[in-house]
Design a protein around this motif. Structure first.
Motif, PDB file in Angstrom:
ATOM      1  N   ALA A   1       0.944  -1.119  -0.113  1.00  0.00           N
ATOM      2  CA  ALA A   1      -0.040   0.205   0.075  1.00  0.00           C
ATOM      3  C   ALA A   1       0.939   1.406  -0.153  1.00  0.00           C
ATOM      4  O   ALA A   1       1.989   1.087   0.739  1.00  0.00           O
ATOM      5  N   VAL A   2       0.258   2.293  -0.604  1.00  0.00           N
ATOM      6  CA  VAL A   2       0.975   3.493  -0.381  1.00  0.00           C
ATOM      7  C   VAL A   2      -0.111   4.699  -0.412  1.00  0.00           C
ATOM      8  O   VAL A   2      -1.046   4.583  -0.924  1.00  0.00           O
ATOM      9  N   THR A   3      -0.033   5.775   0.461  1.00  0.00           N
ATOM     10  CA  THR A   3      -0.898   6.618   0.989  1.00  0.00           C
ATOM     11  C   THR A   3      -0.457   8.255   0.669  1.00  0.00           C
ATOM     12  O   THR A   3       0.802   8.407   0.949  1.00  0.00           O
ATOM     13  N   ILE A   4      -1.436   8.932   0.128  1.00  0.00           N
ATOM     14  CA  ILE A   4      -1.065  10.316   0.043  1.00  0.00           C
ATOM     15  C   ILE A   4      -2.303  10.992   0.571  1.00  0.00           C
ATOM     16  O   ILE A   4      -3.475  10.306   0.495  1.00  0.00           O
ATOM     17  N   ARG A   5      -2.065  12.180   0.955  1.00  0.00           N
ATOM     18  CA  ARG A   5      -2.992  13.086   1.528  1.00  0.00           C
ATOM     19  C   ARG A   5      -3.599  13.966   0.171  1.00  0.00           C
ATOM     20  O   ARG A   5      -2.428  14.813  -0.240  1.00  0.00           O
ATOM     21  N   THR A   6      -4.674  14.211  -0.194  1.00  0.00           N
ATOM     22  CA  THR A   6      -5.212  14.841  -1.512  1.00  0.00           C
ATOM     23  C   THR A   6      -6.391  15.234  -1.070  1.00  0.00           C
ATOM     24  O   THR A   6      -6.966  15.391  -0.061  1.00  0.00           O
ATOM     25  N   ASP A   7      -6.933  16.012  -2.247  1.00  0.00           N
ATOM     26  CA  ASP A   7      -8.359  16.477  -2.214  1.00  0.00           C
ATOM     27  C   ASP A   7      -8.664  16.461  -3.742  1.00  0.00           C
ATOM     28  O   ASP A   7      -8.046  16.137  -4.525  1.00  0.00           O
ATOM     29  N   ASN A   8     -10.151  16.907  -4.175  1.00  0.00           N
ATOM     30  CA  ASN A   8     -10.637  16.693  -5.495  1.00  0.00           C
ATOM     31  C   ASN A   8     -10.344  17.940  -6.311  1.00  0.00           C
ATOM     32  O   ASN A   8     -10.777  18.229  -7.170  1.00  0.00           O
TER      33      ASN A   8
ATOM     34  N   GLU B   1      -3.968  16.187 -10.002  1.00  0.00           N
ATOM     35  CA  GLU B   1      -2.532  15.818 -10.542  1.00  0.00           C
ATOM     36  C   GLU B   1      -1.713  15.029  -9.630  1.00  0.00           C
ATOM     37  O   GLU B   1      -0.942  14.298 -10.008  1.00  0.00           O
ATOM     38  N   ARG B   2      -1.875  15.459  -8.449  1.00  0.00           N
ATOM     39  CA  ARG B   2      -1.191  14.275  -7.194  1.00  0.00           C
ATOM     40  C   ARG B   2      -1.411  12.877  -7.532  1.00  0.00           C
ATOM     41  O   ARG B   2      -0.847  11.925  -7.489  1.00  0.00           O
ATOM     42  N   ILE B   3      -2.859  12.892  -7.635  1.00  0.00           N
ATOM     43  CA  ILE B   3      -3.398  11.304  -7.940  1.00  0.00           C
ATOM     44  C   ILE B   3      -2.688  10.743  -9.025  1.00  0.00           C
ATOM     45  O   ILE B   3      -2.392   9.392  -9.222  1.00  0.00           O
ATOM     46  N   SER B   4      -2.967  11.424 -10.391  1.00  0.00           N
ATOM     47  CA  SER B   4      -2.227  10.942 -11.558  1.00  0.00           C
ATOM     48  C   SER B   4      -0.978  10.767 -11.469  1.00  0.00           C
ATOM     49  O   SER B   4      -0.521   9.712 -11.861  1.00  0.00           O
ATOM     50  N   GLU B   5       0.089  11.416 -10.760  1.00  0.00           N
ATOM     51  CA  GLU B   5       1.371  11.245 -10.539  1.00  0.00           C
ATOM     52  C   GLU B   5       1.369   9.959  -9.813  1.00  0.00           C
ATOM     53  O   GLU B   5       2.484   9.281 -10.125  1.00  0.00           O
ATOM     54  N   LEU B   6       0.639   9.873  -8.610  1.00  0.00           N
ATOM     55  CA  LEU B   6       0.772   8.446  -7.876  1.00  0.00           C
ATOM     56  C   LEU B   6       0.767   7.358  -8.832  1.00  0.00           C
ATOM     57  O   LEU B   6       1.246   6.211  -8.651  1.00  0.00           O
ATOM     58  N   TRP B   7      -0.480   7.279  -9.600  1.00  0.00           N
ATOM     59  CA  TRP B   7      -0.874   6.119 -10.360  1.00  0.00           C
ATOM     60  C   TRP B   7       0.419   5.988 -11.523  1.00  0.00           C
ATOM     61  O   TRP B   7       0.519   4.960 -11.721  1.00  0.00           O
ATOM     62  N   GLN B   8       0.813   7.176 -12.102  1.00  0.00           N
ATOM     63  CA  GLN B   8       2.091   6.888 -12.846  1.00  0.00           C
ATOM     64  C   GLN B   8       3.297   6.178 -12.216  1.00  0.00           C
ATOM     65  O   GLN B   8       3.808   5.539 -13.018  1.00  0.00           O
ATOM     66  N   ASP B   9       3.218   6.591 -11.196  1.00  0.00           N
ATOM     67  CA  ASP B   9       4.502   5.905 -10.467  1.00  0.00           C
ATOM     68  C   ASP B   9       4.195   4.487 -10.171  1.00  0.00           C
ATOM     69  O   ASP B   9       5.104   3.698 -10.089  1.00  0.00           O
ATOM     70  N   ILE B  10       3.027   4.148  -9.903  1.00  0.00           N
ATOM     71  CA  ILE B  10       2.672   2.959  -9.675  1.00  0.00           C
ATOM     72  C   ILE B  10       2.780   1.871 -10.879  1.00  0.00           C
ATOM     73  O   ILE B  10       3.320   1.015 -10.955  1.00  0.00           O
ATOM     74  N   VAL B  11       2.135   2.362 -11.939  1.00  0.00           N
ATOM     75  CA  VAL B  11       2.096   1.636 -13.246  1.00  0.00           C
ATOM     76  C   VAL B  11       3.477   1.515 -13.999  1.00  0.00           C
ATOM     77  O   VAL B  11       3.906   0.552 -14.562  1.00  0.00           O
ATOM     78  N   SER B  12       4.362   2.485 -13.762  1.00  0.00           N
ATOM     79  CA  SER B  12       5.574   2.378 -14.258  1.00  0.00           C
ATOM     80  C   SER B  12       6.574   1.494 -13.242  1.00  0.00           C
ATOM     81  O   SER B  12       7.557   1.061 -14.091  1.00  0.00           O
ATOM     82  N   GLY B  13       5.953   1.243 -12.284  1.00  0.00           N
ATOM     83  CA  GLY B  13       6.644   0.363 -11.520  1.00  0.00           C
ATOM     84  C   GLY B  13       7.779   1.120 -10.405  1.00  0.00           C
ATOM     85  O   GLY B  13       8.568   0.514  -9.637  1.00  0.00           O
ATOM     86  N   LYS B  14       7.936   2.440 -10.693  1.00  0.00           N
ATOM     87  CA  LYS B  14       8.890   3.455  -9.657  1.00  0.00           C
ATOM     88  C   LYS B  14       8.315   3.082  -8.323  1.00  0.00           C
ATOM     89  O   LYS B  14       9.187   2.952  -7.418  1.00  0.00           O
ATOM     90  N   LEU B  15       7.096   2.854  -8.115  1.00  0.00           N
ATOM     91  CA  LEU B  15       6.591   2.265  -6.622  1.00  0.00           C
ATOM     92  C   LEU B  15       6.203   0.890  -6.898  1.00  0.00           C
ATOM     93  O   LEU B  15       5.292   0.607  -7.521  1.00  0.00           O
ATOM     94  N   PRO B  16       7.058  -0.145  -6.187  1.00  0.00           N
ATOM     95  CA  PRO B  16       6.844  -1.621  -6.426  1.00  0.00           C
ATOM     96  C   PRO B  16       5.621  -2.151  -5.841  1.00  0.00           C
ATOM     97  O   PRO B  16       5.459  -2.888  -4.769  1.00  0.00           O
ATOM     98  N   LEU B  17       4.251  -1.587  -6.264  1.00  0.00           N
ATOM     99  CA  LEU B  17       3.298  -2.059  -5.715  1.00  0.00           C
ATOM    100  C   LEU B  17       2.494  -3.069  -6.453  1.00  0.00           C
ATOM    101  O   LEU B  17       2.107  -4.241  -5.939  1.00  0.00           O
TER     102      LEU B  17
ATOM    103  N   TYR C   1      -8.643  14.136   2.193  1.00  0.00           N
ATOM    104  CA  TYR C   1      -8.742  12.986   2.355  1.00  0.00           C
ATOM    105  C   TYR C   1      -7.414  11.985   2.089  1.00  0.00           C
ATOM    106  O   TYR C   1      -6.627  12.455   1.421  1.00  0.00           O
ATOM    107  N   ASP C   2      -7.445  11.046   2.850  1.00  0.00           N
ATOM    108  CA  ASP C   2      -6.093  10.145   2.428  1.00  0.00           C
ATOM    109  C   ASP C   2      -6.566   9.178   1.354  1.00  0.00           C
ATOM    110  O   ASP C   2      -7.834   8.648   1.293  1.00  0.00           O
ATOM    111  N   LEU C   3      -5.716   9.099   0.302  1.00  0.00           N
ATOM    112  CA  LEU C   3      -5.979   8.146  -0.785  1.00  0.00           C
ATOM    113  C   LEU C   3      -4.956   7.033  -0.471  1.00  0.00           C
ATOM    114  O   LEU C   3      -3.658   7.440  -0.730  1.00  0.00           O
TER     115      LEU C   3
END
Length: 153
Positions: free
Chosen positions: A7-14, A20-36, A65-67
């Motif tokens: 799991a990985v968590t960020i604090r964000t809003d809508n 943009e923060r959510i999109s960047e998080l998913w890019q890091d996950i899908v690219s494997g930068k964050l090994p989730l 909220y926390d995502l």
């Protein structure tokens, strides 16, 4: 040594910046930068699915909220469906024939916000879950978004 995050968590809003923060998080996950989804050797286990958990709401959908993006097994979905049957959650399902998971998510969240506005549901803003499934992983070739929204009993 091979490792994988669960799991990985960020604090964000809508807001636009929050999206943009959510999109960047998913890019890091899908690219494997964050090994989730993949371990540190870029191997993806066959029995896991990524799920977003929304929690620790400051207020409602207008506040922070926390995502948490976490990996789950099929057992998670069976447990959530049991919670839906008990009336603790309401399940939303949206799909897109063109395979756009982003559009699926917008459709599903649009249903939630519409139901909240009309009073069809009363959200508890405790823990909500989202699972988006790309068309390549479905039998019918459509993208899907499943939302489990915590409701007030």
């Amino acid at each position: 040594m091979t490792y994988r995050l669960h799991a990985v968590t960020i604090r964000t809003d809508n807001s636009a910046q929050g999206m943009e923060r959510i999109s960047e998080l998913w890019q890091d996950i899908v690219s494997g930068k964050l090994p989730l989804l993949f371990d540190s050797d870029h191997t993806m286990p066959a029995d896991i699915s990524p799920v977003s958990r929304y929690s620790n709401y400051a207020s409602d959908e207008t506040g922070e909220y926390d995502l948490t993006v976490m990996t789950v097994t099929a057992e998670f979905f069976a447990e959530m469906d049991e919670k839906v049957e008990k009336g603790l959650y309401k399940k939303y399902d949206a799909s897109d024939e063109g395979g756009d998971v982003g559009l699926c998510a917008k459709k599903a969240w649009g249903m939630v916000w519409s139901d909240k506005k009309t009073g069809t549901i009363r959200r508890s803003f405790t823990e909500d879950f989202e699972s988006t499934v790309p068309a390549a992983y479905t039998k019918e070739g459509k993208a899907h978004c499943y939302l489990y929204i915590a409701v007030v009993e």
